[in-house]
Design a protein around this motif. Sequence first.
Motif, mmCIF file in Angstrom:
data_model
loop_
_atom_site.group_PDB
_atom_site.id
_atom_site.type_symbol
_atom_site.label_atom_id
_atom_site.label_comp_id
_atom_site.label_asym_id
_atom_site.label_seq_id
_atom_site.Cartn_x
_atom_site.Cartn_y
_atom_site.Cartn_z
ATOM 1 N N ASN A 187 1.521 -1.692 0.930
ATOM 2 C CA ASN A 187 2.385 -0.965 1.863
ATOM 3 C C ASN A 187 3.185 0.096 1.121
ATOM 4 O O ASN A 187 3.182 0.162 -0.108
ATOM 5 C CB ASN A 187 3.290 -1.926 2.633
ATOM 6 N N TYR A 188 3.850 0.941 1.863
ATOM 7 C CA TYR A 188 4.543 2.114 1.348
ATOM 8 C C TYR A 188 3.577 3.024 0.578
ATOM 9 O O TYR A 188 3.956 3.691 -0.384
ATOM 10 C CB TYR A 188 5.721 1.719 0.452
ATOM 11 N N GLY A 189 2.326 3.024 1.011
ATOM 12 C CA GLY A 189 1.358 3.941 0.444
ATOM 13 C C GLY A 189 0.964 3.651 -0.989
ATOM 14 O O GLY A 189 0.523 4.561 -1.709
ATOM 15 N N GLN A 190 1.095 2.406 -1.410
ATOM 16 C CA GLN A 190 0.764 2.104 -2.803
ATOM 17 C C GLN A 190 -0.736 2.181 -3.050
ATOM 18 O O GLN A 190 -1.548 1.727 -2.246
ATOM 19 C CB GLN A 190 1.254 0.710 -3.212
ATOM 20 N N SER A 191 -1.098 2.744 -4.174
ATOM 21 C CA SER A 191 -2.475 2.716 -4.663
ATOM 22 C C SER A 191 -2.439 2.504 -6.160
ATOM 23 O O SER A 191 -1.609 3.093 -6.863
ATOM 24 C CB SER A 191 -3.203 4.023 -4.323
ATOM 25 N N SER A 216 3.020 5.087 -5.302
ATOM 26 C CA SER A 216 3.425 4.678 -3.951
ATOM 27 C C SER A 216 4.376 5.732 -3.411
ATOM 28 O O SER A 216 4.926 6.550 -4.156
ATOM 29 C CB SER A 216 4.093 3.299 -3.946
ATOM 30 N N ASP A 217 4.596 5.700 -2.102
ATOM 31 C CA ASP A 217 5.382 6.740 -1.440
ATOM 32 C C ASP A 217 6.884 6.503 -1.504
ATOM 33 O O ASP A 217 7.666 7.397 -1.211
ATOM 34 C CB ASP A 217 4.971 6.840 0.034
ATOM 35 N N ASP A 231 9.829 5.699 -5.240
ATOM 36 C CA ASP A 231 8.378 5.785 -5.247
ATOM 37 C C ASP A 231 7.850 5.290 -6.588
ATOM 38 O O ASP A 231 8.602 4.905 -7.487
ATOM 39 C CB ASP A 231 7.935 7.226 -4.994
#
Length: 819
Positions: A187-191, A216-217, A231
């Motif tokens: 979540n929160y755009g994590q990669s 992440s975002d 982030d």
Amino acid sequence: MLKQTSSIFSRTPLAAIIALSLGLSSTAAISQETPAADQEDDLEVIMVTASKRPTSLQQTPIAVSVTSAEEIEQARILDLQDLQSLVPTLRVAPLQRSYNTNFSIRGFGNGANNTGIEPSVGVFIDGVYRSRAAAQIGDLPRLEQVEILSGPQSTLFGKNASAGVINVRTAAPSFDNQAKIEFGVGNYGQSLLRGHFTGGLSDTLAFSVSGGINKSDGYTESVVGLGNINDRDRWNLRAQLLFQATDDVTIRFIADTSELDEACCTVADIVNGPTTAAVRALGGVVLDTADPFAFESALNIDPNNTVEDSGISMQIDVDFDTFALTSITALRNNDANYLVDVDYTSLDILTEEGHTEIETFTQELRLTSTGDNDFSWMAGAFFFSEEVDTGDSLIYGNGARPFFNVLGLQPLFETAESLFNQAPGTFFQEGLAVNSEFLQQNDAFSLFVNLDYKLTQDVTATFGASYTDDQKEVSLITNNVEVLSSIDLVNDLTVFGIPLGSVPGIPGIFIPTLQTVQFLPQQLDFPNAIEDGKSDDSQTTYSIRLAYELNRNFNFFATAATGFKATSWNLSRDTRPFPADQGDLSTAGLLQKNQSYGTRFAGPEESEVFEIGMKSRFKLGAFNITLFDQTIEGFQSSTFVGTGFVLANAGQQSTTGLEFDSVYRPFDGISLLFGGIILDPIYDSFVGASGVDENDRAIVVDLTGKMPAGIHERSFTLGIKYEFDFANGAFGYVRTDYIYESEARLVDNVPERITREVSTFNASAGLTFENGISLQAWVRNLNNDEYFVSGFPPPIQTGSFNGYPNQPRTFGASISYSF
């Protein structure tokens, strides 16, 4: 002291600890009566290097907690910050920037935002000392094991290990080809993408390469249309060579580099003081204190911090007939920069930008006896050289003068500007800056020896000693163009040679009020004729241990040890001459207008500990426990007071306590992990500390006899893990981890009502198939626990207090392939 210890134990689930110990001990006793063939331990023998030679955990007479590679992987530990969820003796507190992190063990620790203060907890990665938090934090690839050594470890680990050591070991290259690649999302755009490869280039040369990218975002949203905060944007790369020159000579070479570029850190409003109304009157946004865990920000710029960290090291191991030689040479470089809004409102009042460049060279040499002898020894030397170039600028924005005007100071400003021949609008005008630039050169060396002698077959006595010499040279150059603080309101304006400020009635009109906003006076640069900017400390520390092996299941030890940490210099804009130097500075004509006094440095820390411990190991589990009494004299306390850091020596800080860890496997595939620490911390003496009164105003206080803020009296970790096999050869696990920290006051100079209490669950599950594919799902802060990591008073906002909220619930999944 014993009475205090008993009282605090009575408030804890000590009965559960005793019951667990007795239960495990009973199991051990039964196992002693079974045939030898049935006594084989199910538990893996854990090897540690806490004594700087490989020994089993159970036979090492040191209070040490070990987190294995398997636990690190399964519990989703990406960096040292995550590690505290498994180790109750360790606390990690991230602060204003991604790389400002404070480590403490048994409640003792310092460092963080003030670059001049090296931490009391020494961090070593593959034998190399990392002197600052910026060089310690990162997504370390291929972690093999992390050892947390409690108490002073200055004898073997030398520089700045007065409170403990974090000893990190990564995997060395293998001659067998091995590889793994992993991709994860959250979540929160994590990669996240990471991987490693290792293999042999020849019969004598192996290599490995590993790296990763983590993004992440951010989980904190701006309420004024700026970017997210907290982030992740970091990457790392590590390469190693292992050269087996002969059967007796091994060389390991490591080169690593990493970078981060992140917006950090989330700051919540806990108390909004009277100045809040002035910000809002000017159209600025101030966060509401009703929900400090809303993860919102109201800044006028996006904060940014960057770090570039790199280094090389070479370890040479040579075996001779009766002893072994180890040499570890390292060169490291760390560059960090930041830009932050430090008034934490959308009104442009104050912005801070800064930089820190650190170059470090270390060299360690050890000679260690080999062979199974009644007498064994180790002798060595350690050299450390470091150059720190750090500075910061505090810049007034376009909202600074209006902010003070709305507070009612406009008529006084205009009057003073006229009287002192300053153009209208001079005071606190946009763009004015206060700049401080420091250089610090630190050279240190230590000589150490460690002797072990078997008094009997079961009793071993250990004596260690270390001599450390630490020298620092520090300089400060300032550029302060803030006009008001450079005016002596009492003496600069004269009438017929008489200072206007001394005329009856005149001071009461405006001088006392204007003096309250002269909070950034001109600094006195050094070295100068009175202050040479040098410190030279030396100390001999020792450790005495007695280890008794009762049988194959029980080991006991007793320890008396001392630790040492050299002088730390206050490399912040709040560095000031000592009051004792006032007369000499005046005689030399060096006093600045509105000269203020404080501290340039804090003298050395000296620690002492007494311990009694037991380590037990048996077929179904293990239980280790240590009772300790630990003291630090001259504890280097660094407190942020809004405009800078007040650095002072606490007379004495001490704690008695108990720490333990255990694992119990009642059934196949089930593991129960339970650990904890119980503390009774106190300031035995601390006069002149920073505090607040009942009206939330900053004052100087006497904390003698008080409990230090930020230290929890009780902390426990509980883990439950279930591992299972499938008929097709697949393997799986499910685990949950829980950490509890009792309520504690946040910081000494924030109100007592602002506290923290931790009660957090983490969970993970994974599957590994025969073809090398693995799946993992994880969640951190499963129950969305809310607490503050730390707190502080923001600049020029009397009565307001801010805090750093913990991270909200995060979750994700990953897939990896090993081949």
